[in-house]
Design an enzyme around this catalytic site. Structure first.
Site, short mmCIF file in Angstrom:
data_model
loop_
_atom_site.label_atom_id
_atom_site.label_comp_id
_atom_site.label_asym_id
_atom_site.label_seq_id
_atom_site.Cartn_x
_atom_site.Cartn_y
_atom_site.Cartn_z
N ASP A 91 -9.31 -6.59 3.06
CA ASP A 91 -10.03 -7.16 4.05
C ASP A 91 -9.90 -6.72 5.58
OD1 ASP A 91 -7.76 -8.40 4.13
OD2 ASP A 91 -8.52 -10.25 4.79
N GLU B 167 4.49 -6.76 -9.73
CA GLU B 167 4.74 -7.55 -8.77
C GLU B 167 6.30 -7.71 -8.33
OE1 GLU B 167 4.26 -8.88 -5.64
OE2 GLU B 167 2.44 -9.57 -6.51
N GLU C 135 -2.65 -3.80 -13.02
CA GLU C 135 -2.71 -4.36 -11.51
C GLU C 135 -1.42 -4.35 -10.65
OE1 GLU C 135 -4.49 -8.30 -8.88
OE2 GLU C 135 -4.29 -8.71 -10.99
N LYS D 291 1.08 -2.80 12.26
CA LYS D 291 1.57 -2.23 13.08
C LYS D 291 1.88 -0.82 12.79
CE LYS D 291 4.08 -6.23 14.91
NZ LYS D 291 5.56 -6.60 15.53
N ASP E 211 -0.35 -5.31 1.25
CA ASP E 211 -0.16 -5.67 2.65
C ASP E 211 -0.47 -4.34 3.49
OD1 ASP E 211 1.31 -6.20 5.05
OD2 ASP E 211 2.95 -7.11 3.79
#
Length: 333
Positions: free
Chosen positions: A141, A55, A30, A109, A105
């Site tokens: 999303d 991460e 992951e 922009k 993320d």
């Protein structure tokens, strides 16, 4: 026993993951695990697998490590790194059986789109490390990012959808992530991609960086450490795909030493190291890595030592190189 945090620059390149997990089960990855709930749930449901979470956020890593300890599971390992660095250096070709990327993320922009994790180069790298037939599940999303992901996946030669369409809006029996719950609470639509590594061969242009002996240069020069400190200035130099930047130069007040705060950019990693310049008892000058941190002796580190030596020689044209171990960069002579 608490799960140990793993740092790529302190690990073997590549790793023997079956030895690390002490099992021969599938490797599941992951990338960007947030608070770790999805990761821990995955490991609990598949105890035969080795589950690896990647991460960069320290608070997220701390939460995940606490969850792992509370759950008592032993088949999870946590890596603190950017996804591309972990994939490039720690995994052999064709090793990974499944990849999850949950709510990366979106960098909404337009000027930041180049920072998005999922792009053509990243998918190529991922394809080299995945076994043929291995699955990749992506969730977002953000509608614009979903369209971007669709375009990048369809553009890639190495992935095919496991469905008859690029994504679905619902995935039954899924453990929701923190961002997923937030999206659903706000009535946002989620996009779930269910793809897989196909049978097309992916050329491995992402070779594990070669490592060298810890570099040093020994010079015969008359000028003093103080003179070097007064005249050596920060600089930035390039050689091919490697960039070396001397950020700041420090003069030690306790020893006859100069420290160069140095940033090295080379694919796939960035390192920040200290290079020390000091007089030895016999009077010659040695340029070498300082004991700060745990630098990886890559080609970029060798270049940093070489560049600093070349800048110092400009300060004293009468100086000479006694010896060095910079290998192919012997042009320093």
């Amino acid at each position: 026993m608490p799960t140990e945090l793993m740092i790529p620059t302190r690990m073997s390149w590549p790793c023997n993951w079956h030895e690390i997990f002490d099992r021969d089960g599938p490797l599941l990855l992951e990338i960007g695990f947030g608070n770790g709930q999805f990761l821990v749930n995955l490991a609990s449901r598949q105890p035969e697998a080795g589950v690896i979470g990647v991460e960069i956020s320290s608070p997220s890593i701390k939460k995940a490590l606490n969850l792992i300890e509370e759950s008592g599971i032993d088949n999870v390992r946590i890596i603190r790194a950017q996804g591309h660095l972990a994939l490039w250096t720690l995994f052999e070709v064709g090793l990974i059986q499944g990849v999850y990327i949950n709510f990366p993320d979106p960098w909404p922009k337009a000027k930041h789109h180049k920072r998005r994790l999922i792009n053509h180069k990243f998918l190529h790298l991922l394809a080299t490390r995945m076994a043929r037939g291995a699955f990749i599940d992506i969730a977002t999303d953000h509608r614009d990012y979903a369209l971007w992901i669709t375009e990048e996946l369809e553009r890639s030669s190495y992935f095919s959808s496991r469905l008859s369409f690029p994504y679905v809006h619902k995935e039954p029996n899924r453990k929701p992530t923190k961002y997923e719950l937030k999206a659903l609470t706000g009535n946002s639509k989620c996009y779930f991609f269910k793809w897989q590594r196909n049978q097309v061969s992916a050329p491995n242009s992402f070779l594990i960086p070669k490592e060298f002996p810890m570099p040093h240069v020994i010079m015969d020069m008359e000028i003093s450490i103080n003179t070097i400190a007064e005249n050596l200035v920060p600089f930035k130099r390039h050689d091919g795909d490697v960039t070396v930047r001397i950020v700041e130069i420090f003069r030690s007040v306790r020893s006859n030493t100069i420290l160069c705060d140095t940033i090295i950019l080379e694919l796939p990693l960035e390192q920040r190291i200290m290079v020390g310049l000091s007089r030895r008892e016999r009077g010659d000058l040695i340029i070498q890595l300082h004991g700060t941190g745990q630098p990886r002796p890559t080609a970029g580190v060798q270049m940093a030592i070489r560049f600093i030596a070349e800048e110092i020689r400009k300060l004293d044209p009468e100086s000479s190189i006694i010896r060095h171990n910079l290998g192919e960069w012997s042009s320093i002579d």
